[in-house]
Design a protein around this motif. Structure first.
Motif, short mmCIF file in Angstrom:
data_model
loop_
_atom_site.label_atom_id
_atom_site.label_comp_id
_atom_site.label_asym_id
_atom_site.label_seq_id
_atom_site.Cartn_x
_atom_site.Cartn_y
_atom_site.Cartn_z
N PRO A 44 -3.60 -15.12 7.09
CA PRO A 44 -2.57 -15.83 7.83
C PRO A 44 -2.93 -17.26 8.22
CG PRO A 44 -3.66 -14.27 9.25
CD PRO A 44 -4.22 -14.06 7.87
N ASP A 45 -4.23 -17.59 8.23
CA ASP A 45 -4.66 -18.91 8.70
C ASP A 45 -4.87 -19.91 7.57
OD1 ASP A 45 -4.63 -17.99 11.32
OD2 ASP A 45 -6.68 -17.23 11.16
N ALA A 46 -4.59 -19.52 6.35
CA ALA A 46 -4.74 -20.45 5.22
C ALA A 46 -3.66 -21.53 5.29
CB ALA A 46 -4.61 -19.68 3.91
N ARG A 47 -3.88 -22.63 4.58
CA ARG A 47 -2.88 -23.70 4.52
C ARG A 47 -1.54 -23.12 4.11
NH1 ARG A 47 -1.15 -26.95 0.56
NH2 ARG A 47 -2.73 -26.25 -0.87
N VAL A 48 -1.56 -22.22 3.13
CA VAL A 48 -0.38 -21.45 2.73
C VAL A 48 -0.73 -19.98 3.00
CG1 VAL A 48 1.15 -20.79 0.85
CG2 VAL A 48 0.26 -23.12 0.94
N PRO A 49 -0.20 -19.40 4.07
CA PRO A 49 -0.52 -18.00 4.39
C PRO A 49 -0.12 -17.06 3.24
CG PRO A 49 0.57 -19.06 6.23
CD PRO A 49 0.69 -19.99 5.06
N ILE A 50 -1.01 -16.13 2.91
CA ILE A 50 -0.77 -15.24 1.77
C ILE A 50 -1.24 -13.82 2.07
CG2 ILE A 50 -0.90 -17.02 -0.01
CD1 ILE A 50 -3.78 -16.11 -0.55
N VAL A 51 -0.80 -12.92 1.22
CA VAL A 51 -1.36 -11.57 1.13
C VAL A 51 -2.05 -11.50 -0.21
CG1 VAL A 51 -0.89 -9.10 0.97
CG2 VAL A 51 0.41 -10.50 2.57
N LYS A 52 -3.34 -11.22 -0.19
CA LYS A 52 -4.10 -11.02 -1.43
C LYS A 52 -4.13 -9.51 -1.68
CE LYS A 52 -7.66 -13.98 -2.13
NZ LYS A 52 -6.96 -14.82 -3.02
N PHE A 53 -3.92 -9.11 -2.92
CA PHE A 53 -3.99 -7.68 -3.21
C PHE A 53 -4.44 -7.44 -4.64
CE2 PHE A 53 0.35 -8.76 -4.37
CZ PHE A 53 0.63 -7.99 -5.50
N THR A 54 -4.89 -6.22 -4.87
CA THR A 54 -5.24 -5.74 -6.20
C THR A 54 -4.28 -4.62 -6.53
OG1 THR A 54 -7.57 -6.29 -5.87
CG2 THR A 54 -7.04 -4.76 -7.67
N ILE B 43 0.84 -1.21 0.00
CA ILE B 43 0.00 0.00 0.00
C ILE B 43 0.87 1.25 0.00
CG2 ILE B 43 -1.64 1.35 1.38
CD1 ILE B 43 -3.00 -0.97 -0.03
N ALA B 44 1.89 1.29 0.85
CA ALA B 44 2.76 2.47 0.97
C ALA B 44 3.48 2.77 -0.34
CB ALA B 44 3.77 2.28 2.10
N SER B 45 3.79 1.75 -1.13
CA SER B 45 4.50 1.95 -2.40
C SER B 45 3.55 2.35 -3.52
CB SER B 45 5.23 0.67 -2.79
OG SER B 45 4.29 -0.34 -3.14
N SER B 46 2.25 2.36 -3.23
CA SER B 46 1.21 2.65 -4.23
C SER B 46 1.14 1.59 -5.32
CB SER B 46 1.40 4.03 -4.86
OG SER B 46 1.33 5.03 -3.86
N PHE B 47 1.74 0.44 -5.09
CA PHE B 47 1.64 -0.66 -6.06
C PHE B 47 0.28 -1.35 -5.94
CE2 PHE B 47 2.38 -5.09 -7.44
CZ PHE B 47 2.70 -4.83 -8.76
N ALA B 48 -0.22 -1.45 -4.71
CA ALA B 48 -1.51 -2.09 -4.48
C ALA B 48 -2.55 -1.06 -4.05
CB ALA B 48 -1.38 -3.17 -3.41
N SER B 49 -3.77 -1.24 -4.53
CA SER B 49 -4.84 -0.34 -4.12
C SER B 49 -5.57 -0.88 -2.89
CB SER B 49 -5.84 -0.14 -5.26
OG SER B 49 -6.42 -1.38 -5.63
#
Length: 161
Positions: A66-76, A54-60
């Protein structure tokens, strides 16, 4: 692969051969591999990554899972970067290895027909809300394996004479 500061991002996008993703619930899957984060709790690392996107303005917008089988960050991504959806996992190479297997399988003579069937089935399932794994639907890799299996074991995989 992109490298910066010891962090490697492996692009595991299944359509990385230049075809745009189908306009149906597709996303870009990335994996960040680094040994600098093992001492930190996973939720903290995911929050740090989310904040940096967010800070880099790459993601809106971002959401940590964190609790998924493979923890991830989802972004647009921001509109200026195409406004596409992406997932980032940490220190996993399953997606990268899976993409390599998929690319190898799609060298078969039936690959164009498999791509068309995969797209049609995916449209069908997305239209019925059946592509969400958390809701009991099929994931992209499961769907891919089903279509490949169909062509590998059926007469449809052979060209008709």
């Amino acid at each position: 692969m992109l490298g910066a500061g010891g962090v490697v991002i492996n692009d595991a996008w299944t359509t990385a051969d230049g075809h745009p993703p189908p306009p149906t619930h597709s996303d870009l899957d990335l994996s960040i591999t680094t040994n600098r984060i093992y001492s930190l709790p996973t939720p903290q690392v995911l929050d740090m990554l989310s904040t940096a996107l967010i800070a880099s303005s790459f993601a809106s917008k971002t959401r940590t899972v964190p609790d998924a089988r493979v923890p991830i960050v989802k972004f647009t991504t921001a509109t200026s970067y195409g406004a596409f959806d992406a997932d980032v996992s940490l220190n996993t190479d399953n997606g990268t290895r899976g993409a390599a297997v998929m690319q190898e399988l799609l060298k078969a003579e039936w690959s164009e027909r498999a791509r068309a069937l995969l797209f049609a089935v995916k449209l069908f399932l997305v239209g019925r809300g059946m592509m969400d794994v958390k809701q009991g639907g099929l994931g992209g890799m499961s769907l891919f394996c089903m279509v490949v299996s169909y062509f590998q074991v059926s007469k449809s995989g052979e060209r008709r004479r």
